[in-house]
Design a protein around this motif. Sequence first.
Motif, PDB file in Angstrom:
ATOM      1  N   THR A 196       9.110  74.967 -26.616  1.00  0.00           N
ATOM      2  CA  THR A 196       9.592  73.848 -26.564  1.00  0.00           C
ATOM      3  C   THR A 196       9.701  72.720 -25.620  1.00  0.00           C
ATOM      4  OG1 THR A 196      11.069  74.845 -28.774  1.00  0.00           O
ATOM      5  CG2 THR A 196      11.680  72.411 -27.632  1.00  0.00           C
ATOM      6  N   ASN A 197      10.276  73.338 -24.204  1.00  0.00           N
ATOM      7  CA  ASN A 197       9.672  72.165 -23.219  1.00  0.00           C
ATOM      8  C   ASN A 197       8.851  72.815 -22.450  1.00  0.00           C
ATOM      9  OD1 ASN A 197      13.111  72.103 -24.137  1.00  0.00           O
ATOM     10  ND2 ASN A 197      13.019  73.775 -24.032  1.00  0.00           N
ATOM     11  N   MET A 198       8.357  73.327 -22.815  1.00  0.00           N
ATOM     12  CA  MET A 198       6.513  72.971 -22.382  1.00  0.00           C
ATOM     13  C   MET A 198       6.022  71.909 -21.121  1.00  0.00           C
ATOM     14  SD  MET A 198       2.608  74.155 -22.695  1.00  0.00           S
ATOM     15  CE  MET A 198       2.233  72.003 -22.588  1.00  0.00           C
ATOM     16  N   THR A 199       5.831  72.024 -20.332  1.00  0.00           N
ATOM     17  CA  THR A 199       5.271  70.754 -19.286  1.00  0.00           C
ATOM     18  C   THR A 199       4.156  70.930 -19.087  1.00  0.00           C
ATOM     19  OG1 THR A 199       7.359  70.035 -19.086  1.00  0.00           O
ATOM     20  CG2 THR A 199       5.438  68.719 -17.261  1.00  0.00           C
ATOM     21  N   PHE A 200       3.198  70.203 -19.445  1.00  0.00           N
ATOM     22  CA  PHE A 200       1.433  70.137 -18.693  1.00  0.00           C
ATOM     23  C   PHE A 200       1.292  69.990 -17.358  1.00  0.00           C
ATOM     24  CE2 PHE A 200       0.834  68.524 -23.634  1.00  0.00           C
ATOM     25  CZ  PHE A 200       0.071  69.654 -23.658  1.00  0.00           C
ATOM     26  N   PHE A 201       0.143  70.984 -17.141  1.00  0.00           N
ATOM     27  CA  PHE A 201      -0.235  71.113 -15.764  1.00  0.00           C
ATOM     28  C   PHE A 201      -1.254  69.813 -15.764  1.00  0.00           C
ATOM     29  CE2 PHE A 201      -2.506  71.705 -12.090  1.00  0.00           C
ATOM     30  CZ  PHE A 201      -1.677  72.923 -11.465  1.00  0.00           C
ATOM     31  N   SER A 202      -1.735  68.845 -16.002  1.00  0.00           N
ATOM     32  CA  SER A 202      -2.430  68.004 -16.708  1.00  0.00           C
ATOM     33  C   SER A 202      -0.836  66.382 -16.677  1.00  0.00           C
ATOM     34  CB  SER A 202      -4.043  67.781 -17.225  1.00  0.00           C
ATOM     35  OG  SER A 202      -4.223  69.367 -17.324  1.00  0.00           O
ATOM     36  N   THR A 203      -1.900  65.634 -15.856  1.00  0.00           N
ATOM     37  CA  THR A 203      -1.269  64.518 -16.237  1.00  0.00           C
ATOM     38  C   THR A 203      -2.252  63.619 -17.497  1.00  0.00           C
ATOM     39  OG1 THR A 203      -3.567  63.089 -15.527  1.00  0.00           O
ATOM     40  CG2 THR A 203      -1.595  63.641 -13.703  1.00  0.00           C
ATOM     41  N   SER A 204      -0.830  62.954 -18.137  1.00  0.00           N
ATOM     42  CA  SER A 204      -1.753  63.002 -19.019  1.00  0.00           C
ATOM     43  C   SER A 204      -3.595  62.177 -19.386  1.00  0.00           C
ATOM     44  CB  SER A 204      -0.629  60.976 -20.371  1.00  0.00           C
ATOM     45  OG  SER A 204      -0.573  59.965 -18.972  1.00  0.00           O
ATOM     46  N   GLU A 205      -3.630  61.424 -18.345  1.00  0.00           N
ATOM     47  CA  GLU A 205      -4.564  60.844 -17.759  1.00  0.00           C
ATOM     48  C   GLU A 205      -5.695  61.069 -18.627  1.00  0.00           C
ATOM     49  OE1 GLU A 205      -2.149  60.031 -15.604  1.00  0.00           O
ATOM     50  OE2 GLU A 205      -1.991  57.938 -15.958  1.00  0.00           O
ATOM     51  N   LYS A 206      -5.444  62.633 -18.256  1.00  0.00           N
ATOM     52  CA  LYS A 206      -6.608  63.937 -18.312  1.00  0.00           C
ATOM     53  C   LYS A 206      -6.110  65.061 -19.528  1.00  0.00           C
ATOM     54  CE  LYS A 206      -6.795  65.221 -13.351  1.00  0.00           C
ATOM     55  NZ  LYS A 206      -7.002  65.559 -12.373  1.00  0.00           N
ATOM     56  N   LEU A 207      -5.408  63.832 -20.385  1.00  0.00           N
ATOM     57  CA  LEU A 207      -5.451  64.697 -21.853  1.00  0.00           C
ATOM     58  C   LEU A 207      -5.876  63.746 -22.395  1.00  0.00           C
ATOM     59  CD1 LEU A 207      -2.154  66.388 -21.767  1.00  0.00           C
ATOM     60  CD2 LEU A 207      -4.436  67.777 -21.208  1.00  0.00           C
ATOM     61  N   GLU A 208      -5.792  62.597 -22.310  1.00  0.00           N
ATOM     62  CA  GLU A 208      -6.913  61.177 -23.400  1.00  0.00           C
ATOM     63  C   GLU A 208      -8.172  61.961 -24.265  1.00  0.00           C
ATOM     64  OE1 GLU A 208      -5.087  57.731 -20.784  1.00  0.00           O
ATOM     65  OE2 GLU A 208      -6.779  57.664 -21.362  1.00  0.00           O
ATOM     66  N   LEU A 209      -7.971  60.895 -25.256  1.00  0.00           N
ATOM     67  CA  LEU A 209      -9.223  61.566 -26.007  1.00  0.00           C
ATOM     68  C   LEU A 209      -9.943  60.459 -26.457  1.00  0.00           C
ATOM     69  CD1 LEU A 209      -8.262  63.807 -28.616  1.00  0.00           C
ATOM     70  CD2 LEU A 209      -9.121  64.367 -26.154  1.00  0.00           C
ATOM     71  N   ASN A 210     -11.717  60.192 -26.161  1.00  0.00           N
ATOM     72  CA  ASN A 210     -12.008  58.703 -26.357  1.00  0.00           C
ATOM     73  C   ASN A 210     -11.265  57.206 -26.038  1.00  0.00           C
ATOM     74  OD1 ASN A 210     -13.986  57.880 -28.161  1.00  0.00           O
ATOM     75  ND2 ASN A 210     -12.785  57.409 -29.702  1.00  0.00           N
ATOM     76  N   ASN A 211     -10.690  57.774 -25.158  1.00  0.00           N
ATOM     77  CA  ASN A 211     -10.763  56.715 -23.655  1.00  0.00           C
ATOM     78  C   ASN A 211      -9.206  55.974 -24.538  1.00  0.00           C
ATOM     79  OD1 ASN A 211     -12.449  56.558 -21.903  1.00  0.00           O
ATOM     80  ND2 ASN A 211     -13.824  55.699 -22.800  1.00  0.00           N
ATOM     81  N   ILE A 212      -8.732  56.612 -26.030  1.00  0.00           N
ATOM     82  CA  ILE A 212      -7.372  55.835 -26.278  1.00  0.00           C
ATOM     83  C   ILE A 212      -6.010  56.722 -25.131  1.00  0.00           C
ATOM     84  CG2 ILE A 212      -5.604  56.142 -28.216  1.00  0.00           C
ATOM     85  CD1 ILE A 212      -8.340  57.556 -29.598  1.00  0.00           C
ATOM     86  N   PRO A 213      -5.607  55.419 -24.834  1.00  0.00           N
ATOM     87  CA  PRO A 213      -4.046  55.475 -23.754  1.00  0.00           C
ATOM     88  C   PRO A 213      -3.491  57.077 -23.749  1.00  0.00           C
ATOM     89  CG  PRO A 213      -5.236  53.482 -24.051  1.00  0.00           C
ATOM     90  CD  PRO A 213      -5.211  53.970 -24.903  1.00  0.00           C
ATOM     91  N   PHE A 214      -3.155  57.191 -23.341  1.00  0.00           N
ATOM     92  CA  PHE A 214      -2.049  58.154 -23.701  1.00  0.00           C
ATOM     93  C   PHE A 214      -1.001  57.924 -22.774  1.00  0.00           C
ATOM     94  CE2 PHE A 214      -0.596  63.554 -23.315  1.00  0.00           C
ATOM     95  CZ  PHE A 214       0.150  62.848 -23.901  1.00  0.00           C
ATOM     96  N   ILE A 215       0.178  57.331 -22.927  1.00  0.00           N
ATOM     97  CA  ILE A 215       1.248  56.579 -22.333  1.00  0.00           C
ATOM     98  C   ILE A 215       2.261  57.682 -22.587  1.00  0.00           C
ATOM     99  CG2 ILE A 215       3.142  55.509 -22.101  1.00  0.00           C
ATOM    100  CD1 ILE A 215       0.064  53.904 -22.284  1.00  0.00           C
ATOM    101  N   SER A 216       3.120  58.712 -21.250  1.00  0.00           N
ATOM    102  CA  SER A 216       3.906  59.494 -21.279  1.00  0.00           C
ATOM    103  C   SER A 216       5.333  58.542 -20.642  1.00  0.00           C
ATOM    104  CB  SER A 216       3.270  60.450 -20.345  1.00  0.00           C
ATOM    105  OG  SER A 216       4.646  61.339 -19.974  1.00  0.00           O
ATOM    106  N   ASN A 217       6.598  59.206 -20.953  1.00  0.00           N
ATOM    107  CA  ASN A 217       7.344  58.513 -20.341  1.00  0.00           C
ATOM    108  C   ASN A 217       7.201  59.681 -18.339  1.00  0.00           C
ATOM    109  OD1 ASN A 217       8.772  57.250 -22.182  1.00  0.00           O
ATOM    110  ND2 ASN A 217       9.570  58.468 -22.596  1.00  0.00           N
ATOM    111  N   ASN A 218       7.115  60.110 -18.587  1.00  0.00           N
ATOM    112  CA  ASN A 218       6.825  61.352 -17.545  1.00  0.00           C
ATOM    113  C   ASN A 218       5.276  61.562 -16.471  1.00  0.00           C
ATOM    114  OD1 ASN A 218       9.437  62.853 -18.308  1.00  0.00           O
ATOM    115  ND2 ASN A 218       8.697  62.997 -19.936  1.00  0.00           N
TER     116      ASN A 218
END
Length: 327
Positions: free
Chosen positions: A50-72
């Motif tokens: 439930t509380n998992m935090t990714f190792f990667s930043t949101s930019e590196k998880l994006e697909l098809n250049n669709i922005p991934f906006i994260s609060n963290n």
Amino acid sequence: MQTPKYTYDVIIIGGGPIGIACALEAEKKELSYLILEKGCLVNSLYHYPTNMTFFSTSEKLELNNIPFISNNPKPRKAEALEYYRRIATSNKININLFEKVSKVESIEDMHLVTTIKDQYQARNVVIATGFYDIPNYLNIPGEDLPKVAHYYDDPHYYATLKTIVVGASNSAVDAALEIYRKGGEVTMIVRKEEIGRRVKYWVRPDIDNRIKEGNIKALFNATLKEIREKEVIIETPEGEKSLENDFVLMLTGYRPNFEFLKNMGIKLSDDGRKIPQYDEKTMETNVKGIYLAGVICGGTETHKWFIENSRVHAELIMEDLAKKKQA
């Protein structure tokens, strides 16, 4: 057997981030496609803690250049679920959920895909099934007891209780720290002499300090030998130890479904790593028309491929399929 009424340029098995990336690329190339997912959308991600935090930043998880906006700085599971869900729904991804694939047969230049609900025909198949479905079992007495789990979700479940955490990877360390902070009594069983070297760099000082001060106990160079109703037997350099406990979390990693690959005729390396045979330029396996995408490409080395470095697989595959279709 009747010819299936559904025929596609490509069927994508697995509805995780990489499967979705493959679908987006197929649409760009005007290839007809269908994703078949055995569970919910991004099923493996849904079953992460439930509380998992990714190792990667949101930019590196994006697909098809669709922005991934994260609060963290590092996005959390809930944010990732929202991101990939919005991509799937806003792009009207063609996906069948809760439809497990049971068999893939190659018949001349086509592939017959059989699921628990139907049969489909495709000129090509992409396997993007990840690795989170099959735990690495220790095969020791008591591993099948109700007190044992191979997946971890929420620390509240273990509050005030004695929990053994087996493993020293990110998942094991996260579980140990969270359970300790919810009032659980945690003992880690670590096969090597230290916590895993690939543990997230911002987490490692935390676990090292909690062990050093004794708030989390850790037995290094130790192995779990047997699990009993109210205790566990541990092999240590000083000999066997018996520890009273309530739950055992076996967070020893997971592996791809190698039998599924072998049944399709895909060759695996015989060096123990079981790396599937594929062309790195196209991602096509030794079976014509069957491709691999994502972490499954690494065999047992599941730490080699992530969302951020395997997104490119979708582009390589669909580029090759488009060339084939035009030929």
